[in-house]
Each structure stands twice: as structure tokens, then as C-alpha cells.
Design a protein around this motif. Structure first.
Motif, short mmCIF file in Angstrom:
data_model
loop_
_atom_site.label_atom_id
_atom_site.label_comp_id
_atom_site.label_asym_id
_atom_site.label_seq_id
_atom_site.Cartn_x
_atom_site.Cartn_y
_atom_site.Cartn_z
N ARG A 10 0.84 -1.19 0.00
CA ARG A 10 0.00 0.00 0.00
C ARG A 10 0.88 1.25 0.00
O ARG A 10 1.84 1.34 0.75
CB ARG A 10 -0.87 -0.02 1.25
N GLY A 11 0.56 2.20 -0.85
CA GLY A 11 1.29 3.45 -0.91
C GLY A 11 2.34 3.52 -2.00
O GLY A 11 2.92 4.58 -2.23
N ILE A 12 2.59 2.43 -2.68
CA ILE A 12 3.53 2.43 -3.81
C ILE A 12 2.73 2.12 -5.06
O ILE A 12 2.09 1.09 -5.17
CB ILE A 12 4.65 1.40 -3.61
N SER A 13 2.77 3.05 -6.02
CA SER A 13 1.94 2.86 -7.22
C SER A 13 2.75 2.46 -8.45
O SER A 13 2.17 2.03 -9.44
CB SER A 13 1.15 4.13 -7.52
N GLY A 14 4.06 2.60 -8.41
CA GLY A 14 4.85 2.23 -9.57
C GLY A 14 6.33 2.48 -9.33
O GLY A 14 6.75 2.78 -8.22
N ILE A 26 7.47 5.20 -7.13
CA ILE A 26 6.48 6.27 -7.23
C ILE A 26 5.45 6.04 -6.14
O ILE A 26 4.81 5.00 -6.08
CB ILE A 26 5.81 6.27 -8.61
N LEU A 27 5.33 7.02 -5.25
CA LEU A 27 4.42 6.88 -4.11
C LEU A 27 3.02 7.34 -4.46
O LEU A 27 2.84 8.29 -5.23
CB LEU A 27 4.95 7.72 -2.94
N ASP A 28 2.04 6.69 -3.86
CA ASP A 28 0.64 7.07 -3.98
C ASP A 28 0.30 7.83 -2.70
O ASP A 28 0.02 7.24 -1.66
CB ASP A 28 -0.23 5.83 -4.12
N ILE A 29 0.40 9.15 -2.76
CA ILE A 29 0.23 10.00 -1.58
C ILE A 29 -1.16 9.82 -0.95
O ILE A 29 -1.27 9.76 0.26
CB ILE A 29 0.49 11.48 -1.93
N ALA A 30 -2.19 9.72 -1.76
CA ALA A 30 -3.54 9.53 -1.23
C ALA A 30 -3.65 8.26 -0.40
O ALA A 30 -4.28 8.26 0.65
CB ALA A 30 -4.55 9.52 -2.37
N ALA A 31 -3.04 7.18 -0.83
CA ALA A 31 -3.07 5.93 -0.09
C ALA A 31 -2.27 6.03 1.21
O ALA A 31 -2.63 5.45 2.22
CB ALA A 31 -2.55 4.78 -0.94
N LEU A 32 -1.19 6.79 1.19
CA LEU A 32 -0.37 6.94 2.38
C LEU A 32 -1.09 7.79 3.44
O LEU A 32 -0.97 7.52 4.63
CB LEU A 32 0.97 7.60 2.04
#
Length: 34
Positions: A10-14, A26-32
Motif C-alpha cells: 500500500r502506498g507504492i503505485s509504480g 512512485i508513491l501514492d500519496i492519497a493511499a499513504l
């Protein structure tokens, strides 16, 4: 594609390869934040 190791974290999108050849996640800020 992140492969099996990072696929369900969770929190890593690519990932991408930077100009110097190293890899950056590439972090997924919304998920973090959620």
C-alpha cells in the motif's frame, strides 16, 4: 510493472528508472494519507 515483491504494498503505485540508471519508487500519496 513492480513485480510480485512490491505489487501489493500500500502506498507504492509504480517505479521508474532515473537518468543515472537507478530505480525510484512512485508513491501514492492519497493511499499513504488514508
Amino acid at each position: 510493472s513492480l513485480g510480485k515483491v512490491y505489487q501489493d504494498i500500500r502506498g507504492i503505485s509504480g517505479a521508474t528508472i532515473k537518468g543515472d540508471g537507478s530505480m525510484a519508487l512512485i508513491l501514492d500519496i492519497a493511499a499513504l494519507v488514508a
